[in-house]
Design a protein around this motif. Structure first.
Motif, PDB file in Angstrom:
ATOM      1  N   UNK A 170     -19.877  38.322 -37.851  1.00  0.00           N
ATOM      2  CA  UNK A 170     -19.275  37.040 -38.188  1.00  0.00           C
ATOM      3  C   UNK A 170     -18.505  36.479 -36.988  1.00  0.00           C
ATOM      4  N   UNK A 171     -18.215  35.195 -37.083  1.00  0.00           N
ATOM      5  CA  UNK A 171     -17.367  34.544 -36.095  1.00  0.00           C
ATOM      6  C   UNK A 171     -16.385  33.672 -36.881  1.00  0.00           C
ATOM      7  N   UNK A 172     -15.142  33.530 -36.362  1.00  0.00           N
ATOM      8  CA  UNK A 172     -14.174  32.678 -37.053  1.00  0.00           C
ATOM      9  C   UNK A 172     -14.442  31.225 -36.673  1.00  0.00           C
ATOM     10  N   UNK A 173     -14.491  30.368 -37.675  1.00  0.00           N
ATOM     11  CA  UNK A 173     -14.697  28.944 -37.429  1.00  0.00           C
ATOM     12  C   UNK A 173     -13.481  28.392 -36.675  1.00  0.00           C
ATOM     13  N   UNK A 174     -13.753  27.643 -35.608  1.00  0.00           N
ATOM     14  CA  UNK A 174     -12.668  27.113 -34.779  1.00  0.00           C
ATOM     15  C   UNK A 174     -11.831  26.075 -35.520  1.00  0.00           C
ATOM     16  N   UNK A 175     -12.332  25.527 -36.608  1.00  0.00           N
ATOM     17  CA  UNK A 175     -11.570  24.500 -37.337  1.00  0.00           C
ATOM     18  C   UNK A 175     -10.873  25.029 -38.587  1.00  0.00           C
ATOM     19  N   UNK A 176     -11.598  25.714 -39.484  1.00  0.00           N
ATOM     20  CA  UNK A 176     -10.961  26.160 -40.737  1.00  0.00           C
ATOM     21  C   UNK A 176     -10.525  27.618 -40.684  1.00  0.00           C
ATOM     22  N   UNK A 187     -22.267  24.807 -33.118  1.00  0.00           N
ATOM     23  CA  UNK A 187     -21.371  24.499 -31.994  1.00  0.00           C
ATOM     24  C   UNK A 187     -20.894  23.058 -32.096  1.00  0.00           C
ATOM     25  N   UNK A 188     -19.535  22.889 -32.019  1.00  0.00           N
ATOM     26  CA  UNK A 188     -18.965  21.536 -32.051  1.00  0.00           C
ATOM     27  C   UNK A 188     -17.953  21.485 -30.912  1.00  0.00           C
ATOM     28  N   UNK A 189     -18.115  20.574 -29.991  1.00  0.00           N
ATOM     29  CA  UNK A 189     -17.271  20.491 -28.802  1.00  0.00           C
ATOM     30  C   UNK A 189     -17.175  21.853 -28.102  1.00  0.00           C
ATOM     31  N   UNK A 190     -18.297  22.540 -28.089  1.00  0.00           N
ATOM     32  CA  UNK A 190     -18.364  23.829 -27.393  1.00  0.00           C
ATOM     33  C   UNK A 190     -17.746  24.996 -28.138  1.00  0.00           C
ATOM     34  N   UNK A 191     -17.276  24.764 -29.382  1.00  0.00           N
ATOM     35  CA  UNK A 191     -16.671  25.858 -30.141  1.00  0.00           C
ATOM     36  C   UNK A 191     -17.477  26.147 -31.411  1.00  0.00           C
ATOM     37  N   UNK A 192     -17.483  27.438 -31.789  1.00  0.00           N
ATOM     38  CA  UNK A 192     -18.243  27.763 -33.006  1.00  0.00           C
ATOM     39  C   UNK A 192     -17.530  27.263 -34.267  1.00  0.00           C
ATOM     40  N   UNK A 193     -18.262  26.589 -35.103  1.00  0.00           N
ATOM     41  CA  UNK A 193     -17.692  26.124 -36.379  1.00  0.00           C
ATOM     42  C   UNK A 193     -18.667  26.447 -37.517  1.00  0.00           C
ATOM     43  N   UNK A 194     -18.124  26.437 -38.732  1.00  0.00           N
ATOM     44  CA  UNK A 194     -18.990  26.640 -39.893  1.00  0.00           C
ATOM     45  C   UNK A 194     -19.716  25.339 -40.214  1.00  0.00           C
ATOM     46  N   UNK A 195     -20.708  25.445 -41.051  1.00  0.00           N
ATOM     47  CA  UNK A 195     -21.511  24.249 -41.373  1.00  0.00           C
ATOM     48  C   UNK A 195     -20.648  23.161 -42.027  1.00  0.00           C
ATOM     49  N   UNK A 196     -19.712  23.588 -42.891  1.00  0.00           N
ATOM     50  CA  UNK A 196     -18.846  22.622 -43.579  1.00  0.00           C
ATOM     51  C   UNK A 196     -18.043  21.803 -42.585  1.00  0.00           C
ATOM     52  N   UNK A 197     -17.466  22.459 -41.590  1.00  0.00           N
ATOM     53  CA  UNK A 197     -16.664  21.747 -40.587  1.00  0.00           C
ATOM     54  C   UNK A 197     -17.544  20.967 -39.638  1.00  0.00           C
ATOM     55  N   UNK A 198     -18.744  21.481 -39.382  1.00  0.00           N
ATOM     56  CA  UNK A 198     -19.696  20.776 -38.515  1.00  0.00           C
ATOM     57  C   UNK A 198     -20.048  19.415 -39.100  1.00  0.00           C
ATOM     58  N   UNK A 199     -20.162  19.385 -40.424  1.00  0.00           N
ATOM     59  CA  UNK A 199     -20.591  18.140 -41.082  1.00  0.00           C
ATOM     60  C   UNK A 199     -19.452  17.141 -41.295  1.00  0.00           C
TER      61      UNK A 199
END
Ligand SMILES: [Zn+2]
Ligand SMILES: [Zn+2]
Length: 200
Positions: A170-176, A187-199
């Motif tokens: 697993x990886x920790x989402x950079x947002x939540x 990847x969002x702004x170069x950081x790993x995020x979950x699908x929920x935060x990506x959307x």
């Protein structure tokens, strides 16, 4: 009714939530397909079900019976729905790549749709509120049905299922901050995020 069917019928009822003819029919079809392939219930992903049922149609409860009988479940991801809104499914034995397709004979299914249970459902009665006296002969009929009159069963054919590889990292989402399995991180702004935060 044999003891094996009785056992799965009770488990099926507890899992499914109401009495109806389609769930036990799915049980019987699942058990039949297993018998044809000579396989045991799936403990993990030994078996795979490709259901041609869908959503928003009568008798979709059929698939719950198939899942209970075969051990192919939504959680284990060894059942797939094709959303063709047809009363048929394929059971695959993943150790040998042997498969069989089972479908309801059109005449049999058309007759089933004329049953007083379906009539009540059409009138908007929830399945759990249908009179048990009305249901009992219909359930008895399904549980004792001569399957050769009700099913078309294909020859055994070859089918290979590409089992998805299990991901354990697993990886920790950079947002939540919640953990997401790596194989679904974005990847969002170069950081790993979950699908929920990506959307978002
Ligand atoms: Zn049902
Ligand atoms: Zn997130």
């Amino acid at each position: 009714m044999d003891q094996n069917l009785q056992k799965w019928f009770e488990i099926g009822l507890a899992f499914h939530g109401h009495r109806c003819p389609a769930m036990p029919l799915g049980l019987r079809c699942g058990l039949k397909a297993m018998e044809v392939l000579g396989v045991e219930r799936s403990q993990d992903k030994e078996l795979y079900v490709i259901a041609e049922t869908g959503e928003g149609h009568a008798a979709g409860c059929f698939l719950d019976g198939i899942m209970v009988a075969t051990g192919c479940t939504y959680g284990k991801s060894n059942v797939k729905k094709k959303y063709w809104n047809k009363m048929a499914f394929t059971l695959v034995d993943n150790s040998t790549d042997r498969a069989v397709r089972v479908s309801l004979k059109p005449g049999f299914f058309a007759k089933m749709l004329e049953s007083p249970f379906v009539q009540k459902r059409k009138e908007g009665v929830p399945p759990q509120d249908v009179d048990p006296e009305l249901l009992k002969p219909l359930l008895d009929n399904v549980l004792n049905l001569d399957l050769s009159q009700a099913l078309d069963i294909s020859e055994i054919f070859t089918y290979h299922w590409d089992k998805p590889k299990g991901c354990f990292d697993t990886v920790a989402c950079a947002e939540c901050g919640e953990l997401v399995f790596e194989n679904a991180a974005r990847l969002k702004n170069g950081k790993p995020v979950c699908q929920g935060c990506f959307e978002k």
